[in-house]
Design an enzyme around this catalytic site. Structure first.
Site, PDB file in Angstrom:
ATOM      1  CD  GLU A  46      -3.061  -0.657   2.304  1.00  0.00           C
ATOM      2  OE1 GLU A  46      -3.864  -1.577   2.470  1.00  0.00           O
ATOM      3  OE2 GLU A  46      -2.916   0.285   3.113  1.00  0.00           O
ATOM      4  CG  ASP A  57      -3.964   8.927   7.766  1.00  0.00           C
ATOM      5  OD1 ASP A  57      -3.893   7.703   7.956  1.00  0.00           O
ATOM      6  OD2 ASP A  57      -4.151   9.440   6.650  1.00  0.00           O
TER       7      ASP A  57
END
Ligand SMILES: Cc1ncc(COP(=O)(O)O)c(C=O)c1O
Lengths: 260, 413
Positions: A46, A57
């Site tokens: 990824e 995040d």
């Protein structure tokens, strides 16, 4: 679906999926790390691309994104990284991961075109839920790329079929509510959730968010088709350097592969 | 609830034309859908409307006056020969000093109805934070306000007010440490605490249903203004003018007038040090469409889709986006968008103080110069309503600083 992704899950062992922030701390180092991931046991990469406002995040990945942007990374340079990687590796799937606006600015068609050309297999766009991902999905589908959807603990039984029906390649089950890297040292079995998602999707289910240790990776790999680790790797790279990060990757990959 | 709803837009996907939508992480989709369902139910429930109205009347102090700003009108006429009559919609007289509380009452009553007891909010100038903290105190709810570290410094009085009201103010250091980062942090909190938490967004931005819901709660401004001007002048105004951060006070004023095509709708963005300088917060004037904070709208950004820093002397306008309904009103040409610089805002803050005896907040101070221009333009037969959406008490330190005066506690005078 990309045949590279299919091949990974056809191996019949849990896959180890590693997230890195592309371009962190700089293009060269990041490329070197990326190129070394398959050798350290990574089955799927990824490749994060940075965004100024990474709303899902935690601080570790946000700061990695800031370093990456400071080093001049753009979505276009991330696609270049993938292209460079493909010179020596034509089997490891690459999934780019990030937020919608950089993709939207490049244009959904242009992005899909360039991603396919660069040898990318799919994308995860955090802020494109099923209700909003149709236009990008159409462009990606047309080029054989997978747009991978996230299922979460809040995705209830009623909503789940809708979420997984459009996913291709695999489904990413986010095993907790929260941002990436949250300090939730959450234990327990994910068997029930994985079964729930897999039954609805008829696709492999990988589990991530909050996985930091080999113990946890191994525990999840007993139930899921794959384990994703991001924050712990990004953190190790930043704090302890390349070798330490790759050591961690090796240990996590090993724990995942030998879990069953 | 005719007063606050409009059936024709946004569409069922939360779109105003191509703007709006729900660009959020999957974790937030289910809570957003249940919020939408709860709001759709509440807004037609007479009991909810009655409770909202009761608070607006007796707690907020509505209706706010429509005031003829005679000396500003004379000032414009003196420079020009003749000028349109300038009216102020006095939302700065609301409890807590700005329009923000109209929305907070609505959202927190909805939170109560949904059984949520933990309220989170983002704030820039601190006005939305203060309003949220106020209503949370009144309803006995826990309140956490995210505020950029830069804004905490420039809006100190409001930080202290929030604490006095029992709210916890959490400083946000990430990114530019201003309003957009506070919103990121609030979204992170919500993603983490979806079960018990209600996110009270302070402007007409964010994922659907927020832009429509916040507009509906603010629409009371325009509905009152329309009735008041018809009563005073026997006709509709020629133009209504409001400053724009995210766009809630402007949408609140515009909404009732959108169908009245004879009424010009004029939004004033913050031009900071000038749109050409690159240091500004004028998303419509200087940005282009993109995706941020749950909606597609005009954003300040670079060619790679990274969000650019906004700049404004006013913390409440210092945001690189704008509500999606404004983006749509802009593209369709129904509303006009102009801008005013930091210097113009400072100058007109002082002019308004001296001529009208009103200390405007720095945010509506941006609307005053464009209102004066328009008044001169339209001439004496015309009528303009400007939203005086907040009072300037919170800004006295910033203004003293800009004027080179030291008024810090402990100095004499
Ligand atoms: C007095 C005042 N006006 C305007 C604004 C800008 O917000 P909006 O454009 O949503 O009205 C703020 C925001 O803090 C404010 O405090």
């Amino acid at each position: 679906m990309s045949t590279r992704i299919q091949t990974v899950f056809a191996k019949g062992r849990p896959a180890f999926v590693a997230y890195i922030m592309g371009g962190d701390p700089d293009a060269l180092t990041s490329q070197r790390i990326m190129n070394a991931l398959p050798g350290a046991g990574v089955d799927i990469i990824e490749l994060g691309f940075p965004f100024t406002d990474p709303m899902a995040d935690g601080p570790v990945i946000e700061e990695a994104g800031i370093r990456s942007r400071k080093a001049g990374t753009t979505l276009a340079s991330i696609l270049d990284m993938a292209r460079t990687f493909r010179r020596d590796d034509d089997t490891t799937p690459i999934i780019v991961m990030g937020y919608a606006n950089p993709v939207y600015q490049m244009g959904y068609a242009a992005f899909s075109e360039r991603a396919a050309e660069a040898g990318i297999d799919g994308a995860i766009i955090v802020d494109l839920p099923p209700e909003e991902d149709g236009p990008l999905r159409a462009e990606m589908d047309a080029r054989g790329l997978s747009l991978i959807r996230l299922a979460t603990p809040t995705t209830d039984a009623e909503r789940l079929p809708k979420v997984v029906s459009g996913s291709s390649g695999f489904v990413y089950y986010v095993s907790m509510t929260g941002v990436t890297g949250a300090a939730l040292a959450q234990g327990g079995s994910v068997a029930e959730q994985v079964t729930r998602v897999r039954d609805a999707a008829h696709l492999p289910v990988v589990v991530g968010f909050g996985v930091k240790t080999t113990e946890r990776a191994s525990q999840i790999a007993k139930e899921a088709d794959g384990v994703v680790v991001g924050t712990a790797i990004v953190k190790a790279l930043h704090e302890d350097g390349e070798e330490a990060a790759l050591d961690l990757v090796r240990a996590l990959a090993d724990a995942t592969h030998t879990a069953r | 609830m005719d007063r606050v709803t409009n059936k024709s837009w946004p569409d069922e996907r939360g779109r105003f034309g191509e703007y709006g939508g729900r660009f959020v992480a999957e974790t937030l989709m289910p809570p957003i859908l249940s919020l939408e369902a709860a709001y759709e139910e509440a807004k037609v429930d007479p009991a909810f409307i009655a409770e909202l109205d009761d608070f607006l009347t007796h707690y907020v102090g509505r209706p706010s006056p429509l005031y003829f700003a005679e000396r500003l009108t004379e000032h414009a006429a003196k420079e020009n020969g003749s000028a349109a009559k300038i009216y102020f919609k006095r939302d700065e007289l609301n409890h807590t000093g700005a329009h923000k509380i109209n929305n907070c009452i609505g959202q927190l009553l909805l939170a109560k109805r949904m059984g949520k007891k933990r309220i989170i909010a983002e704030t820039g100038a601190g006005q939305h934070g203060v309003a949220t903290a106020t209503v949370a105190a009144r309803l006995g709810m826990e309140c956490i306000v995210y505020m950029g570290a830069v804004d905490i410094v420039r809006q100190k009085p409001n930080v202290f007010r929030m604490r006095l009201l029992g709210a916890e103010v959490r400083a946000v250091h990430s990114g530019t440490a201003t309003l957009k980062d506070a919103m990121n942090e609030a979204l992170r909190d919500w993603v983490t605490n979806v079960d018990d938490t209600f996110y009270c967004i302070g402007t007409v931005a964010g994922p659907h249903p927020y832009p429509a819901m916040v507009r509906d709660f603010q629409a009371v401004i325009g509905h009152e203004a329309k009735a008041q001007i018809l009563d005073r002048e026997g006709r509709l105004p020629d133009a209504v003018v409001a400053c724009i951060g995210g766009g809630s006070n402007a949408m609140g004023l515009f909404h009732a007038f959108v169908p009245d095509t004879s009424v010009r709708l004029i939004g004033v963005e913050a031009a900071g040090r000038g749109v050409k300088s690159g240091l500004h917060a004028a998303s419509l004037t200087g940005g282009k469409p993109g995706i941020l904070h749950g909606n597609r709208t005009y954003l300040l950004q670079d060619e790679n889709g990274q969000i650019a820093d906004a700049h404004s002397i006013s913390a409440g306008l210092d945001y690189p986006g704008i509500g999606p309904e404004h983006a749509w009103l802009h593209d369709t040409g129904r509303a006009e968008y102009v801008s005013a610089t930091d210097d113009e805002a400072l100058e007109h803050f002082q002019l308004c103080a001296k001529l009208e005896g009103i200390l405007p907040a720095l945010e509506p101070s941006h609307a005053i110069p464009r209102t004066l221009d328009l008044a001169k333009d339209l001439g004496s037969d015309a009528i303009i309503i400007m939203n005086m959406c907040g009072r300037g008490d919170k800004d006295v330190f910033t203004i003293a600083d800009a004027l080179g005066e030291n008024i810090a506690a402990g100095t004499d005078g």
